[in-house]
Design a protein around this motif. Structure first.
Motif, PDB file in Angstrom:
ATOM      1  N   PRO A 253      -1.744 -34.535  65.535  1.00  0.00           N
ATOM      2  CA  PRO A 253      -0.700 -35.231  66.306  1.00  0.00           C
ATOM      3  C   PRO A 253       0.681 -35.182  65.650  1.00  0.00           C
ATOM      4  CG  PRO A 253      -1.951 -36.830  65.042  1.00  0.00           C
ATOM      5  CD  PRO A 253      -2.574 -35.490  64.759  1.00  0.00           C
ATOM      6  N   ARG A 254       1.351 -34.059  65.748  1.00  0.00           N
ATOM      7  CA  ARG A 254       2.735 -34.021  65.267  1.00  0.00           C
ATOM      8  C   ARG A 254       3.584 -34.972  66.112  1.00  0.00           C
ATOM      9  NH1 ARG A 254       4.149 -30.099  61.496  1.00  0.00           N
ATOM     10  NH2 ARG A 254       2.885 -28.195  61.380  1.00  0.00           N
ATOM     11  N   SER A 255       4.774 -35.293  65.631  1.00  0.00           N
ATOM     12  CA  SER A 255       5.574 -36.316  66.300  1.00  0.00           C
ATOM     13  C   SER A 255       6.095 -35.851  67.655  1.00  0.00           C
ATOM     14  CB  SER A 255       6.754 -36.732  65.416  1.00  0.00           C
ATOM     15  OG  SER A 255       7.781 -35.765  65.469  1.00  0.00           O
ATOM     16  N   GLY A 256       6.442 -36.832  68.493  1.00  0.00           N
ATOM     17  CA  GLY A 256       6.897 -36.533  69.847  1.00  0.00           C
ATOM     18  C   GLY A 256       8.114 -35.632  69.884  1.00  0.00           C
ATOM     19  N   LEU A 257       9.006 -35.761  68.896  1.00  0.00           N
ATOM     20  CA  LEU A 257      10.200 -34.920  68.871  1.00  0.00           C
ATOM     21  C   LEU A 257       9.828 -33.467  68.601  1.00  0.00           C
ATOM     22  CD1 LEU A 257      13.238 -34.764  69.100  1.00  0.00           C
ATOM     23  CD2 LEU A 257      13.408 -35.303  66.654  1.00  0.00           C
ATOM     24  N   PHE A 258       8.896 -33.256  67.684  1.00  0.00           N
ATOM     25  CA  PHE A 258       8.423 -31.897  67.410  1.00  0.00           C
ATOM     26  C   PHE A 258       7.733 -31.327  68.644  1.00  0.00           C
ATOM     27  CE2 PHE A 258       5.642 -28.580  65.952  1.00  0.00           C
ATOM     28  CZ  PHE A 258       6.316 -27.979  64.901  1.00  0.00           C
ATOM     29  N   LEU A 259       6.883 -32.138  69.264  1.00  0.00           N
ATOM     30  CA  LEU A 259       6.165 -31.672  70.450  1.00  0.00           C
ATOM     31  C   LEU A 259       7.120 -31.400  71.605  1.00  0.00           C
ATOM     32  CD1 LEU A 259       3.082 -34.062  70.243  1.00  0.00           C
ATOM     33  CD2 LEU A 259       3.109 -31.600  69.797  1.00  0.00           C
ATOM     34  N   ARG A 261       9.986 -30.000  71.349  1.00  0.00           N
ATOM     35  CA  ARG A 261      10.528 -28.660  71.132  1.00  0.00           C
ATOM     36  C   ARG A 261       9.461 -27.562  71.192  1.00  0.00           C
ATOM     37  NH1 ARG A 261      15.881 -27.994  69.588  1.00  0.00           N
ATOM     38  NH2 ARG A 261      16.991 -29.816  70.349  1.00  0.00           N
ATOM     39  N   HIS A 262       8.201 -27.941  71.015  1.00  0.00           N
ATOM     40  CA  HIS A 262       7.146 -26.927  70.925  1.00  0.00           C
ATOM     41  C   HIS A 262       6.014 -27.169  71.923  1.00  0.00           C
ATOM     42  CE1 HIS A 262       8.795 -25.116  67.244  1.00  0.00           C
ATOM     43  NE2 HIS A 262       9.103 -26.344  66.884  1.00  0.00           N
ATOM     44  N   ALA A 263       6.307 -27.849  73.015  1.00  0.00           N
ATOM     45  CA  ALA A 263       5.269 -28.172  74.003  1.00  0.00           C
ATOM     46  C   ALA A 263       4.617 -26.916  74.575  1.00  0.00           C
ATOM     47  CB  ALA A 263       5.856 -29.029  75.122  1.00  0.00           C
ATOM     48  N   ASP A 264       5.415 -25.891  74.842  1.00  0.00           N
ATOM     49  CA  ASP A 264       4.856 -24.654  75.403  1.00  0.00           C
ATOM     50  C   ASP A 264       3.828 -24.031  74.461  1.00  0.00           C
ATOM     51  OD1 ASP A 264       6.247 -24.753  77.763  1.00  0.00           O
ATOM     52  OD2 ASP A 264       7.921 -23.531  77.039  1.00  0.00           O
ATOM     53  N   GLU A 265       4.112 -24.061  73.159  1.00  0.00           N
ATOM     54  CA  GLU A 265       3.192 -23.479  72.180  1.00  0.00           C
ATOM     55  C   GLU A 265       1.885 -24.260  72.127  1.00  0.00           C
ATOM     56  OE1 GLU A 265       5.377 -23.430  68.555  1.00  0.00           O
ATOM     57  OE2 GLU A 265       7.064 -22.343  69.458  1.00  0.00           O
ATOM     58  N   TYR A 266       1.995 -25.591  72.157  1.00  0.00           N
ATOM     59  CA  TYR A 266       0.785 -26.413  72.126  1.00  0.00           C
ATOM     60  C   TYR A 266      -0.014 -26.252  73.416  1.00  0.00           C
ATOM     61  CZ  TYR A 266       1.582 -28.707  67.696  1.00  0.00           C
ATOM     62  OH  TYR A 266       1.714 -28.948  66.357  1.00  0.00           O
ATOM     63  N   HIS A 267       0.686 -26.108  74.519  1.00  0.00           N
ATOM     64  CA  HIS A 267       0.015 -25.897  75.800  1.00  0.00           C
ATOM     65  C   HIS A 267      -0.777 -24.594  75.769  1.00  0.00           C
ATOM     66  CE1 HIS A 267      -0.257 -24.494  80.010  1.00  0.00           C
ATOM     67  NE2 HIS A 267      -0.378 -25.784  80.308  1.00  0.00           N
ATOM     68  N   ARG A 268      -0.151 -23.536  75.291  1.00  0.00           N
ATOM     69  CA  ARG A 268      -0.834 -22.242  75.262  1.00  0.00           C
ATOM     70  C   ARG A 268      -2.002 -22.262  74.281  1.00  0.00           C
ATOM     71  NH1 ARG A 268       1.720 -16.154  74.403  1.00  0.00           N
ATOM     72  NH2 ARG A 268      -0.266 -15.072  74.665  1.00  0.00           N
ATOM     73  N   VAL A 337       0.256 -32.399  77.721  1.00  0.00           N
ATOM     74  CA  VAL A 337       1.009 -31.721  76.663  1.00  0.00           C
ATOM     75  C   VAL A 337       2.411 -31.386  77.153  1.00  0.00           C
ATOM     76  CG1 VAL A 337       1.171 -29.633  75.259  1.00  0.00           C
ATOM     77  CG2 VAL A 337      -1.027 -30.795  75.502  1.00  0.00           C
ATOM     78  N   LEU A 338       2.505 -30.904  78.373  1.00  0.00           N
ATOM     79  CA  LEU A 338       3.809 -30.500  78.908  1.00  0.00           C
ATOM     80  C   LEU A 338       4.725 -31.687  79.181  1.00  0.00           C
ATOM     81  CD1 LEU A 338       2.836 -27.588  81.324  1.00  0.00           C
ATOM     82  CD2 LEU A 338       3.826 -27.446  79.030  1.00  0.00           C
ATOM     83  N   THR A 339       4.170 -32.896  79.295  1.00  0.00           N
ATOM     84  CA  THR A 339       5.036 -34.058  79.526  1.00  0.00           C
ATOM     85  C   THR A 339       5.945 -34.317  78.328  1.00  0.00           C
ATOM     86  OG1 THR A 339       3.396 -35.647  78.675  1.00  0.00           O
ATOM     87  CG2 THR A 339       3.340 -35.150  81.042  1.00  0.00           C
ATOM     88  N   TYR A 340       5.586 -33.792  77.160  1.00  0.00           N
ATOM     89  CA  TYR A 340       6.460 -33.966  75.993  1.00  0.00           C
ATOM     90  C   TYR A 340       7.800 -33.260  76.191  1.00  0.00           C
ATOM     91  CZ  TYR A 340       2.930 -36.197  73.050  1.00  0.00           C
ATOM     92  OH  TYR A 340       2.023 -37.084  72.515  1.00  0.00           O
ATOM     93  N   GLN A 341       7.851 -32.308  77.101  1.00  0.00           N
ATOM     94  CA  GLN A 341       9.128 -31.651  77.378  1.00  0.00           C
ATOM     95  C   GLN A 341      10.154 -32.638  77.931  1.00  0.00           C
ATOM     96  OE1 GLN A 341       7.711 -28.585  80.060  1.00  0.00           O
ATOM     97  NE2 GLN A 341       7.714 -27.036  78.430  1.00  0.00           N
ATOM     98  N   ARG A 342       9.668 -33.726  78.511  1.00  0.00           N
ATOM     99  CA  ARG A 342      10.568 -34.735  79.080  1.00  0.00           C
ATOM    100  C   ARG A 342      10.826 -35.892  78.122  1.00  0.00           C
ATOM    101  NH1 ARG A 342       6.896 -33.701  83.285  1.00  0.00           N
ATOM    102  NH2 ARG A 342       5.903 -35.745  83.076  1.00  0.00           N
TER     103      ARG A 342
END
Length: 376
Positions: A253-259, A261-268, A337-342
């Protein structure tokens, strides 16, 4: 009788006239004796316990050279355990005492700070081959492990692969380095690699430290993952080779700010890992869903490294099957995971003033560094 004969021959060698032949023999004998003494001293000293040195029950040898040390732990102490943790610094704060209480397993932590996928895979394969009684594996994977860059497609040159083969003879090479001219140390097996207490007591879990790393992230100085090497086939090989072992694979669980910026990578990465759900010996957990942790910046040393309580929460989740990914919920998990983009700074309790102050301080420190270098 043989000893007396050897001593007599040795005396004759050094009392005979020094011919060219005798001179060569003397040099060779001196070199051989010196080599034997050096090797014997290294083996007896044995700071990381590669050979004969023992440590008390409940303790493990501990040096800063994790890639070397973990080989010795797996080789000579693995028989104490029936489970293993494989991961990066994000897995180093697991309490093996807590895992024993909640999960009923005796666990050795063989995590490595900054580990690449092939390093973790090598440590895991060696550990399982040496310790057939190890039946449970906890394996923390980041997107850069699921999809690696070409640069990390092979083991790095700094990794001591010779310690992880079937031969013990070449293990001596580990000690032909000044890094091991040190005093043997041991630590409690419960927290052999744990770093949380040190950083907490030294003030690193603060808003300033978080914002310093946040500034780097927001300046996009952390490069994205280069999706060129797919490691899913290697994971499939492991799962296929060990049907009698259970693998708890999890995304930390990296922090929300990191996620953010990197939501697409975690999603994939999660989507790729979900293709392994058909394996009955896999239990997949996605701890990016643990928002009580990811959205609380007070839990972080920087944008990626969380406190030991987060590791404890993961152990509880393993025991209760929380945040576990199964075919029925994978679509929902991917969407989450993609909701972190918002995710906004306000969602994390970060104000524009916070960022302005700390990014300005970070920029000032960076400028001072450049100025100092230019004067040297």
């Amino acid at each position: 009788m043989y000893l007396n004969s050897f001593i007599s021959s040795f005396k004759r060698l050094f009392t005979s006239p020094v011919s060219a032949g005798n001179y060569i023999k003397i040099l060779f004998t001196c070199f051989l004796m010196q080599s034997i003494l050096v090797v014997s001293a290294l083996v007896i000293h044995d700071p990381i316990c590669l050979f004969f040195r023992t440590v008390p029950d409940g303790q493990l040898p501990s040096t800063a050279q994790q890639r070397f040390q973990n080989a010795a732990i797996a080789k000579n102490f693995g028989r104490r355990y029936n489970a293993v943790i494989i991961g990066t610094s994000l897995s180093e704060n697991f309490s093996t005492d807590e895992m024993r209480r909640k999960l009923g397993v005796d666990t050795m932590n063989l995590s490595i700070s900054g580990a690449e996928f092939n390093e973790m895979l090598t440590v895991l394969n060696y550990t399982l081959s040496r310790n057939p009684q190890v039946k449970t594996v906890f394996w923390g994977l980041l997107p850069r492990h699921v999809f690696a860059s070409e640069h990390h497609a092979e083991l790095p040159d700094t990794f001591p692969a010779f310690l992880y083969n079937d031969s013990d003879l070449d293990d001596l090479k580990a000690y032909f380095s000044k890094r091991f001219l040190l005093t043997p140390q041991t630590k409690d097996e419960n927290d052999i690699w744990s770093w949380y207490s040190y950083y907490k007591s030294n003030g690193f879990f603060s808003r300033k430290c978080y914002f310093d790393s946040a500034c780097l992230l927001m300046d996009e100085k952390i490069p994205p993952v280069d999706y060129t090497v797919d490691n899913i086939p290697k994971l499939e090989e492991v799962l296929t080779a060990h049907p009698d072992r259970t693998f708890y694979v999890f995304t930390p669980p990296r922090s929300g700010l990191f996620l953010n910026r990197h939501a697409d990578e975690y999603h994939r990465a999660l989507l790729a890992l979900s293709t392994l759900l058909a394996y009955p010996n896999l239990r997949l957990f996605d701890f990016t869903q643990m928002r009580s942790v990811t959205m609380d910046i007070s839990r972080y040393k920087d944008v990626g490294h969380y406190d030991a309580a987060a590791n404890s929460a993961m152990v509880t989740a393993f025991a209760e099957n929380r945040y576990r990914i199964v075919p029925e919920n994978i679509d929902d998990a991917l969407a989450q995971v993609l909701t972190y983009q918002r995710t906004t700074l306000a969602d994390l309790g970060i104000t524009d003033q916070d960022i302005a102050i700390f990014c300005a301080a970070s920029a000032q420190a960076e400028n001072k560094g450049h100025s100092k270098q230019s004067k040297q």
